[in-house]
Design an enzyme around this catalytic site. Structure first.
Site, short mmCIF file in Angstrom:
data_model
loop_
_atom_site.label_atom_id
_atom_site.label_comp_id
_atom_site.label_asym_id
_atom_site.label_seq_id
_atom_site.Cartn_x
_atom_site.Cartn_y
_atom_site.Cartn_z
N TYR A 17 -4.05 12.38 0.51
CA TYR A 17 -3.26 11.48 -0.35
C TYR A 17 -2.13 12.26 -1.02
O TYR A 17 -0.97 11.83 -1.00
CB TYR A 17 -4.20 10.87 -1.40
CG TYR A 17 -3.53 9.87 -2.31
CD1 TYR A 17 -3.59 8.51 -2.02
CD2 TYR A 17 -2.84 10.27 -3.45
CE1 TYR A 17 -2.98 7.59 -2.85
CE2 TYR A 17 -2.23 9.35 -4.27
CZ TYR A 17 -2.31 8.01 -3.97
OH TYR A 17 -1.70 7.10 -4.80
N SER A 60 -13.73 2.27 -7.39
CA SER A 60 -14.86 2.52 -8.29
C SER A 60 -14.44 3.52 -9.37
O SER A 60 -14.81 3.37 -10.53
CB SER A 60 -16.09 2.98 -7.52
OG SER A 60 -15.77 4.05 -6.68
N LEU A 117 -12.35 0.61 -3.11
CA LEU A 117 -12.23 -0.57 -3.98
C LEU A 117 -12.15 -0.14 -5.46
O LEU A 117 -12.48 -0.89 -6.36
CB LEU A 117 -13.40 -1.53 -3.76
CG LEU A 117 -13.53 -2.08 -2.33
CD1 LEU A 117 -14.77 -2.95 -2.19
CD2 LEU A 117 -12.29 -2.87 -1.91
N GLY A 137 -16.91 4.98 -2.63
CA GLY A 137 -16.07 5.54 -1.58
C GLY A 137 -15.55 4.50 -0.61
O GLY A 137 -15.22 4.81 0.53
N ASP A 157 -4.42 1.06 -9.25
CA ASP A 157 -5.85 0.80 -9.42
C ASP A 157 -6.21 0.57 -10.88
O ASP A 157 -6.93 -0.37 -11.22
CB ASP A 157 -6.67 1.97 -8.87
CG ASP A 157 -6.36 2.26 -7.42
OD1 ASP A 157 -5.65 1.44 -6.79
OD2 ASP A 157 -6.80 3.30 -6.92
N GLU A 164 0.84 -1.21 0.00
CA GLU A 164 0.00 0.00 0.00
C GLU A 164 0.87 1.25 0.00
O GLU A 164 1.85 1.32 0.77
CB GLU A 164 -0.88 -0.04 1.26
CG GLU A 164 -2.26 0.50 1.05
CD GLU A 164 -3.09 -0.35 0.09
OE1 GLU A 164 -3.18 0.02 -1.10
OE2 GLU A 164 -3.64 -1.37 0.51
N HIS A 165 0.52 2.18 -0.84
CA HIS A 165 1.27 3.44 -1.00
C HIS A 165 2.71 3.16 -1.42
O HIS A 165 3.62 3.90 -1.08
CB HIS A 165 1.21 4.28 0.28
CG HIS A 165 -0.17 4.82 0.54
ND1 HIS A 165 -0.66 5.94 -0.07
CD2 HIS A 165 -1.19 4.32 1.29
CE1 HIS A 165 -1.91 6.14 0.32
NE2 HIS A 165 -2.26 5.17 1.13
N ASP A 178 3.07 2.18 -4.83
CA ASP A 178 3.10 2.31 -6.30
C ASP A 178 3.82 3.58 -6.75
O ASP A 178 4.74 3.53 -7.55
CB ASP A 178 1.70 2.15 -6.94
CG ASP A 178 0.62 3.10 -6.45
OD1 ASP A 178 0.86 3.87 -5.50
OD2 ASP A 178 -0.48 3.07 -7.04
C1 GLA Z 1 -5.13 4.76 -4.07
C2 GLA Z 1 -4.34 5.13 -5.33
C3 GLA Z 1 -3.32 4.06 -5.71
C4 GLA Z 1 -2.47 3.66 -4.49
C5 GLA Z 1 -3.34 3.38 -3.27
C6 GLA Z 1 -2.52 3.16 -2.04
O1 GLA Z 1 -5.95 3.65 -4.32
O2 GLA Z 1 -5.21 5.36 -6.42
O3 GLA Z 1 -2.53 4.50 -6.78
O4 GLA Z 1 -1.49 4.62 -4.24
O5 GLA Z 1 -4.24 4.45 -3.02
O6 GLA Z 1 -1.79 1.99 -2.13
#
Ligand code: GLA
Length: 390
Positions: free
Chosen positions: A223, A128, A126, A123, A173, A32-33, A35
């Site tokens: 973010y 969307s 996942l 929201g 995503d 997570e975080h 990418d």
């Molecule tokens: C969101 C972003 C992704 C990724 C995640 C965290 O979903 O769209 O690119 O950074 O957060 O892993």
């Protein structure tokens, strides 16, 4: 000929057929975080997502409607006049993709109507939005014979979200929605975009998604803050190390050089990015070896790191994860996606699923007043054209 067949003939003769497309949401198992920090991610495409129906027009108009947000009405614009407008709300996602295709020189010759319906909870983290983007992209690619490879569609959708919508997301995503494979997760190196579909041999174990129903609010600004903090940490490390991203560092290299990052918050962010990337690689290795206990423990470590170092969790998701950890049949549980609300993902032995739903659901409601939703994830295929509808 019955009435239905006659109607269908009319549409066929006068070319009023509707074309139907689908793009999945995604759940990220770990990574997570990482990418946008040049690390690895390990998401999979879900069987639910965004459905999109296309119908050609004879002019240059674009008309969009979402059955999930009927109050927003029909959003109308013109192929030659697409611009971001906050009032367009959700429609900025498909419009962003259309505009980005045009910016890349692709010609969309005529206007159209697009009807969207999604079965991904909104929201919930996942993806969307990515699935709306990919559904639009595969629709445009197919209808206008653009011949764009799927991986390029993925990049165009990310660009649309970054530049048109203004969310500085990484590629995970859009990649998961565009490149998913049934019953497989995707190990993606976000530095090189090299990827591998890894079979999810989960005999007797379910991927249980738990929706906190805490909507992730202010997610774009928080973010984008995380992204900036990580970039600052990278700049500090680059004063000594010849690296292009945090994902290039081993844990040892990070520990030996972390004092270069003077700001303690930025240091914590970098720590998460480096450790989470290594955890993702270890977790994939464990999965391939059939060692789901280790995979689950790494998921728990990931949650703790997101809670304490990256600070993208929230009290609601912490309660869900911590309550899950108490149940013996749970191998692992963590927040998934961008954070600040949304869903947790857990690996649960089949015989313990009911207990998790009952116990975690009850405690969660007592502690927060919110009702959690539970879904057993089915892992589906990529964004794609479906059958024609007459
Ligand atoms: C969101 C972003 C992704 C990724 C995640 C965290 O979903 O769209 O690119 O950074 O957060 O892993």
């Amino acid at each position: 000929m019955n009435q239905l067949a006659l109607r269908s003939k009319f549409n066929e003769v006068f070319q009023k057929e509707k074309l139907y497309f689908f793009a999945p949401g995604r759940v990220n198992l770990i990574g997570e975080h990482t990418d946008y920090n040049g690390g690895h991610v390990f998401p999979c495409a879900l069987s639910f997502g965004t459905h999109c129906v296309f119908c050609k027009r004879d002019d240059q108009k674009i008309r969009l409607h979402s059955l999930n947000l009927p109050n927003k009405g029909i959003i109308e614009t013109d192929l030659n006049n697409i611009a971001y407008d906050k009032a367009q709300d959700w429609a900025n996602y498909p419009l962003g993709v259309i505009k980005t295709l045009q910016n890349h020189g692709y010609k969309l010759n005529y206007g159209f109507e697009l009807l969207f319906w999604g079965d991904i909870p909104n929201g919930a983290g996942l993806s969307s939005s990515a699935s709306i983007e990919l559904a639009t992209a595969v629709a445009m690619n197919s209808v206008f014979n653009l011949h764009i490879p799927q991986i390029e569609l993925v990049k165009i959708c990310q660009e649309a979200e970054n530049k048109f919508v203004g969310m500085n997301c990484g590629i995970m995503d859009q990649f998961a929605s565009g490149m998913g494979k049934e019953n497989h997760a995707i190990l993606l190196d976000c530095n090189t975009l090299k990827y591998e579909h890894v079979p999810l041999n989960l005999q007797g174990i379910s991927i249980l998604i738990i929706n906190s129903n805490k909507k992730h609010s202010l997610v774009t600004s928080a973010y984008n803050d995380r992204r900036r903090e990580s970039e600052n940490a990278l700049k500090a490390l680059q004063t000594k190390l010849p690296i292009k991203s945090l994902g290039e560092l081993t844990i040892e290299e990070f520990e030996a050089n972390k004092e270069l990052i003077k700001d303690p918050i930025e240091r914590k962010r970098a720590k998460h990015a480096v450790y989470e990337n290594q955890r993702t690689l270890q977790a994939t290795k464990a999965l391939k070896a059939g060692d789901l206990e280790t995979f689950g423990k790494l998921m728990n470590d990931s949650h703790i790191s997101l809670r304490d170092d990256y600070e993208t969790s929230c009290p609601e998701l912490d309660i869900i994860a911590e309550e899950c950890w108490k149940i013996p049949g749970v191998l692992g549980a963590r927040i998934t996606g961008g954070g600040f609300g949304g869903c947790a993902v857990s690996l649960v032995k089949d015989e313990a699923v009911k207990q998790v739903i009952d116990t975690v659901g009850k405690v969660y409601q007592e502690k927060t007043g919110l009702k959690a939703d539970f879904y057993i994830a089915a892992i589906g295929g990529p964004a794609r054209p479906m059958a024609k509808i007459y």
